[in-house]
Enzyme design. Structure first.
Site, PDB file in Angstrom:
ATOM      1  N   ASP A  94     -20.765 -31.140 -37.975  1.00 46.37           N
ATOM      2  CA  ASP A  94     -19.431 -31.293 -37.257  1.00 46.37           C
ATOM      3  C   ASP A  94     -18.629 -31.968 -38.550  1.00 46.37           C
ATOM      4  O   ASP A  94     -19.096 -32.445 -39.333  1.00 46.37           O
ATOM      5  CB  ASP A  94     -19.447 -32.291 -35.900  1.00 46.37           C
ATOM      6  CG  ASP A  94     -18.183 -32.178 -35.246  1.00 46.37           C
ATOM      7  OD1 ASP A  94     -17.335 -31.682 -35.624  1.00 46.37           O
ATOM      8  OD2 ASP A  94     -18.300 -32.752 -34.065  1.00 46.37           O
TER       9      ASP A  94
HETATM   10  C1  BGC Z   1     -15.190 -31.321 -33.185  1.00 52.05           C
HETATM   11  C2  BGC Z   1     -15.659 -29.965 -33.275  1.00 52.05           C
HETATM   12  C3  BGC Z   1     -14.935 -29.003 -33.706  1.00 52.05           C
HETATM   13  C4  BGC Z   1     -14.446 -29.523 -35.314  1.00 52.05           C
HETATM   14  C5  BGC Z   1     -13.755 -28.645 -35.863  1.00 52.05           C
HETATM   15  C6  BGC Z   1     -14.469 -31.701 -34.569  1.00 52.05           C
HETATM   16  O1  BGC Z   1     -13.826 -32.707 -34.241  1.00 52.05           O
HETATM   17  O2  BGC Z   1     -15.965 -32.210 -32.604  1.00 52.05           O
HETATM   18  O3  BGC Z   1     -16.240 -29.484 -31.870  1.00 52.05           O
HETATM   19  O4  BGC Z   1     -15.569 -27.603 -34.092  1.00 52.05           O
HETATM   20  O5  BGC Z   1     -13.641 -30.632 -35.115  1.00 52.05           O
HETATM   21  O6  BGC Z   1     -12.278 -28.420 -35.586  1.00 52.05           O
END
Ligand code: BGC
Length: 752
Positions: free
Chosen positions: A230
């Site tokens: 993530d």
């Molecule tokens: C989220 C993810 C997301 C990623 C990219 C993170 O803050 O938890 O679900 O895909 O950001 O935007």
């Protein structure tokens, strides 16, 4: 073989380039060998608009508006795996159409807390329902030559302190509640990539976890796909490099300083990390590229990487995509209550209609956090109602309540959510919120007075209220403090009901809200989530009877946070670390999943806690009767192919439940027959019953249909901590067949 040869051609520097973000949503390419970068985008409600490569600033080219698809919470309420497949296919095609390789979806975490900020992005509180909907979603996405990135692995069930919360959970609950959907995502659906979660599990950051990524995902489940972190979920170079993580992504533009960039290069050079760890990551990345037909690797002694010319090119904003979104939206609407057949309203009698409430005019697509998108269009409920009724009806709108602008500073959400962890930030935000609430009250009374005055004017044939939550509440990075309806809506709805008993109340929300202040008085209540670009039209069709509602709740609606499962007192979002934990781990707090297996209805039923509306509940404008059931047990179902589930069962019981369902009303409708399994003698810490099968069927008035529902072997198994495997449990079981978890129509006893 061929992949190994390419790996051998790469220098260490080139490999390092491929395993970390070289832009906010892309990895580095190796032009020398023709290896392209991987382009990624969020999901899950559509393909997110472009950002600049190194700043959280919209690229602003105006070419990235897309189809806005129902959120996962909406898709789950259809209980229709075929629609989930369609929504996956559309999302995949749009991602490919926008030139993406990986779509960061679907979110399949378990809704452990009713107030979870991101529940709207997730499917359900029930692992079986999640699994049944997630598998076709993923398969649909990947038909488009795009990788699904199933997130967030794992036990990422709260937003508060999401980067720094350590989860402690017993093995059985981990295996039976939190992992099955991920297991199915990789084994049944064949997901090409998985995203690690922000939180820690048993002291390890999930994106660096030996247990989760190494022992479970790679070893036990044999996963050969790519693992992506993530954004900002990696904290330690050595741990990440030696874990089964393949790609580190983050939120800052100092790409060369990411853990798996220069620091890792240095660690490889000085011998702290063996290059074989990096090679393994490159293998997974190249395999992903081949799978999505981004590249092909030529045969022969000196293989080369080439662009695959046969790759699907995708498409976005097509009519067909909009139609698919409409069909899913229709089935996502849940009729919670309909006393005296208040609904549907008769369009022929709708000369004057009053629509009240901010959610009737609010566009929702651009909120929620990383799930935000720039929608080609979005039909709000008011627009849908006007469009449906046409020019002979007068539709009047009253605001009813107002939503204060939350983020006036215009600060970027993604950066702000990470700041939220800073000292004093929480208090500052709380103070700001209290001040806003006071200023709000006076204006709320004024708007309420106006709406109630209009509703009391008997020239309106119908009055519809559309309220609930919005993405100031259903939002990434923060959980709700309670389940209360914001914006003084309780008072408004109560007063509206006092002058208009046949008010249709529509609750539009991505997670449960407390409705007890007025729900007894309301005769008609509809529930829906963020249902995509056609949501307003689907709602209008439902209110006026062109569509017969067939959605069912994919989560229980409890009365309050305090009474909801997972609430274990004041510190339910986490407790302070013990001294030992402080030494061992890099966390701020620990969340103990003390409820174990008792999540959602498993908790409410076992502890006899009443809920507003039960898991699986959803009415129709027609009625269904259930005939008697038959059960057929078979031994030795061996593979997924014979319909006994996808876990490669060996000599287990396979069970088929057959029931005749009759439409006893006057209009065609769809019923979702649900089968729950209750093990006799289950202990206090075990659920009374669990969902083990379901099927949705359309039945014409006066007709009947025979539903045959297969239960797979897991229906009669538990995770055995000693054997470290799922194992059948012999004994007596009751199979409960019904229209919801609280409306069981037939019971059959079987012995295994
Ligand atoms: C989220 C993810 C997301 C990623 C990219 C993170 O803050 O938890 O679900 O895909 O950001 O935007």
């Amino acid at each position: 073989m061929q992949i190994d040869r390419i790996v051998a051609e790469l220098t260490t520097e080139e490999k390092i380039r491929m395993i970390h973000g070289a832009g906010l949503f892309e990895t580095g390419a190796v032009e020398r060998l023709n290896i392209p970068q991987l382009k990624m985008s969020d999901g899950p409600m559509g393909v997110r608009a472009e950002f600049e490569k190194d700043r959280w600033v919209p690229a602003g080219n105006g070419d990235d508006d897309v189809s806005y698809l129902p959120s996962n919470s909406a898709i789950a309420m259809t209980w229709n795996p075929a629609l989930a497949y369609e929504m996956g296919r559309v999302l995949g095609e749009e991602a490919r159409g926008r030139g993406k390789d990986v779509i960061l979806a679907p979110g399949i975490n378990v809704k452990r807390l009713a107030n979870g900020g991101r529940n709207f992005e997730y499917l359900s509180e029930d692992p079986y329902l999640i699994r049944r909907m997630a598998v076709p979603l993923i398969q649909g996405i990947q038909t488009a030559d795009v990788a699904a990135c199933v997130k967030h692995f794992a036990v990422n069930s709260q937003e508060t302190e999401r980067l720094w919360v350590n989860v402690e959970i017993d093995e059985r609950a981990l295996r039976e509640i939190y992992l099955p959907a991920f297991e199915a995502a990789v084994k049944e659906a064949g997901a090409y990539s998985v995203m690690g979660a922000y939180n820690l599990l048993r002291g390890e950051h999930c994106c660096e976890s030996r247990l989760l990524l190494g022992d479970i995902l790679r070893e036990e489940w044999g996963y050969g796909g790519a693992v992506i972190s993530d954004w900002g979920g990696v904290h330690h170079t050595l741990a990440a490099a030696k874990s089964a993580l393949d790609i580190e992504m983050s939120v800052t533009p100092d790409f060369d300083d990411y853990c798996m960039a220069s620091p890792l290069l240095a660690a490889v050079k000085n011998g702290e990390v063996s290059e074989s760890f990096i090679d393994e990551k490159i293998r997974h990345i190249l395999l992903l590229m081949v799978r999505i037909r981004l590249i092909e690797i030529t045969a022969g002694e000196a293989p080369q990487v080439k662009r695959n010319r046969d790759r699907k090119r995708g498409c976005y904003n097509t009519r067909e995509h909009r139609q698919a979104a409409l069909e899913a939206a229709r089935e996502s609407v849940v009729l919670l209550k309909n006393e005296g057949q208040t609904l549907p309203f008769d369009p022929a009698r709708a000369r004057r209609v009053l629509v009240i409430g901010d959610n009737a005019v609010r566009r929702q697509a651009s909120g929620g956090g990383s799930a935000e998108i720039s929608a080609l269009y979005e039909k709000t409920p008011l627009l849908g109602i006007r469009e449906f009724l046409g020019g002979n009806s007068e539709v009047v709108f009253a605001e009813g309540y107002e939503t204060p602008v939350k983020n006036e500073s215009g600060e970027n959400w993604q950066a702000a959510s990470l700041d939220a962890a800073l000292d004093g930030e929480k208090e500052r935000r709380a103070r700001e919120k209290r001040a806003q609430e006071q200023a709000y009250h006076a204006r709320a009374e004024e708007l309420r007075g106006e709406a109630v005055r209009l509703a009391g004017d008997n020239s309106f044939d119908y009055v519809i209220f559309v309220g609930g939550l919005n993405h100031d509440y259903d939002v990434e990075g923060q959980d709700r403090e309670n389940l209360a309806l914001p914006y003084e809506q309780d008072a408004l709805i109560r007063e509206l009901l006092a002058v208009r008993g046949d008010l249709a109340v529509v609750m539009l929300a991505g997670s449960p809200v407390a409705m007890q202040a007025w729900s007894k008085k309301a005769r008609a209540i509809l529930w829906m989530s963020y249902s995509g670009m056609e949501s307003g039209f689907a709602l209008a069709e439902t209110i006026f009877g062109a569509v017969n509602p067939s959605g069912k709740l994919a989560e229980s609606l409890p009365f309050s946070v305090e009474e909801s499962s997972g609430y274990v007192g004041e510190d339910y979002l986490g407790r302070a670390l013990t001294d030992g934990e402080k030494q061992r781990m890099d966390a701020h707090l620990t969340q103990e999943y003390r409820e174990g297996l008792l999540v959602g209805y498993r908790y409410y039923e076992r502890r006899n806690v009443p809920v507003q509306f039960a898991f699986g509940h959803g009415l129709s404008y027609t009625s269904f009767s259930y005939g008697s059931c038959r059960v057929r047990m078979r031994k030795g179902c061996e593979t997924a192919a014979d319909g006994c589930g996808g876990f490669g069962a060996q000599t287990v019981e396979c069970c088929e439940v057959t029931v005749v369902v009759r439409n006893t009303g006057a209009r065609a409708g769809k019923e979702t027959v649900q089968v729950y399994v209750a093990r006799e003698g289950a202990a206090e810490h075990e659920p009374v019953k669990v969902l083990a099968g379901f099927e949705k069927r359309e039945v014409l008035p006066g007709q009947e249909t025979i539903c045959t529902i297969r239960l797979d072997e897991r229906a009669f198994q538990q995770y055995d901590e000693k054997k470290k495997a799922w194992a059948g449990v012999a004994g007596g079981y009751e199979l409960l067949v019904g229209s919801s978890s609280a409306d069981i129509r037939q019971r059959i006893h079987v012995t295994i």
